[in-house]
Motif scaffolding. Sequence first.
Motif: not given
Length: 364
Positions: A85-91, A98-102, A117-127
Motif C-alpha cells: 500500500a502506498y500514498a504519494m506525497t506531492k514531492e 521529472r524522471e519520465a521527462l527525460k 479513505p482519509t484524503w480530502s478532495f483538497e489533497q487530490y486537488l493540491g497535488i
Amino acid sequence: MLATKEYEDIEKKVLQGERLSREDGIRLFHCHDLAWLGALADHVRQEKCGDIVYYNVNCHVNLTNICTSHCEFCAFGRDAGDKGAYAMTKEQAIGLVREALKDPDMGGLHVVSGLHPTWSFEQYLGILQALHEEFPQLYLKGFTGVEITHFAKISGLSVREVLEKLKAAGLKAIAGGGAEILSDRVRQELCPNKATAEEWLNVARTAHQLGIPTNASMLYGHIETLEERVDHLLKLRNLQDETHGFQTFICFPFLPKHTKLGQRIKQTSMWDDLRTMAIARLMLDNFRNIKAYWVMLTVPVAQVALGFGANDIDGTIHKENIMHDAGAESPRGLSEDTIIRIIKEAGRVPALCDCNFNIIRTID
Ligand code: SF4
C-alpha cells in the motif's frame, strides 16, 4: 465484402452508413466469421480516420493504491497497512514525472488513483495543481468518473463544482476508466461501493457541458452478458449524440489473475478481444477514435486490433501499475521506437499526438 447470408443486412447497413440497432449488436456478438467482422470494422475505420494511428508519449501517475471501494475485479486497490500500500506525497509525484521527462517528447500525464479513505478532495486537488505548476507544458488528463463522484461526495460539492475546481487547477481532460459495464446489476455485484452507472454518465455529461473532453471505456469479460456489453455501448453512443464530448473509446479485457474473481473467471481469448474491438467500432458510429490499449490486450493483440477498427494505440506510459497488479504480462512501458514499429508493421502511419489528438508529427 462477402458477408454470409445471415449478416448481409448488417453489412448493407454499415456500407450505407446506417446506424446499427441493439439487435444488430447482439447478433454481431454471435457471429463466428471473425475475418468478416474485422474487415467491416476496418472499412469503417478507413473511411472515418484513414491510415493514421495515434500514439502519445505519456506518463501514468497513480497517486495512491489505498482505496475504500474494494471492487471485486481490482487487483490494484489496497487497505492502508496492506503489503504494497502506498500514498504519494506531492514531492514524490513531481519526482516521478521529472524522471519520465527525460524523454523529450513527453506530452502528457494520466493521473488516476484509489479512493483514499482519509484524503480530502483538497489533497487530490493540491497535488494536481502542483503537477500543473511544476510542468505547465504537460497536458493533464486525470481522474475517472468514479473518482470525481467520490470527490463530490467527500467534499459536499456538486459534480459541476468539483470539475470547475479541477479545471481551474489545470486539468484538461477526464480519464475513461471506471465505466466498467454501465449496468446496475453488474455494478451491484462487482463494485457496489463506487459510482453507479448513472453517476458515471453524469460526470461525463457535466464535463462535456463544461468543455472538458473525456474518454470512455468498457471492462468486459467478467460477469456481464453479451446483451449488457451492447447496452453499455448504446449508453455511450446516446450520450455522445447529446454532447459530442468523448474523445476515444477504450476496450479493457478483464484480467482476472490476481483478483477475487480469479478462481471462477477465465481471461478473455484473443478471439473475444478482436470481435469486441470490431463491434465497438461498428456500434459507436459517433466516436472517431477507438483505442487498442496494448497494456491489457498485450502488444501482439493490440497490433492485430489495428486491423479490427482501432486507430489509436495509447502511449509509451513510462511505468504502468494498475493492470500489472492484475497480472498484465505486457511490458510496463514501451519505447517510442517500439510503438512506431508496431504501427508500421501493421501497414499504417504512426502519428505522435498530444493527449487531445492534435498531431505533433507523423512518421513516414
Ligand atoms: S477499481 Fe478503482 S475504485 Fe475499485 S478498488 Fe480498484 S482502485 Fe478502488
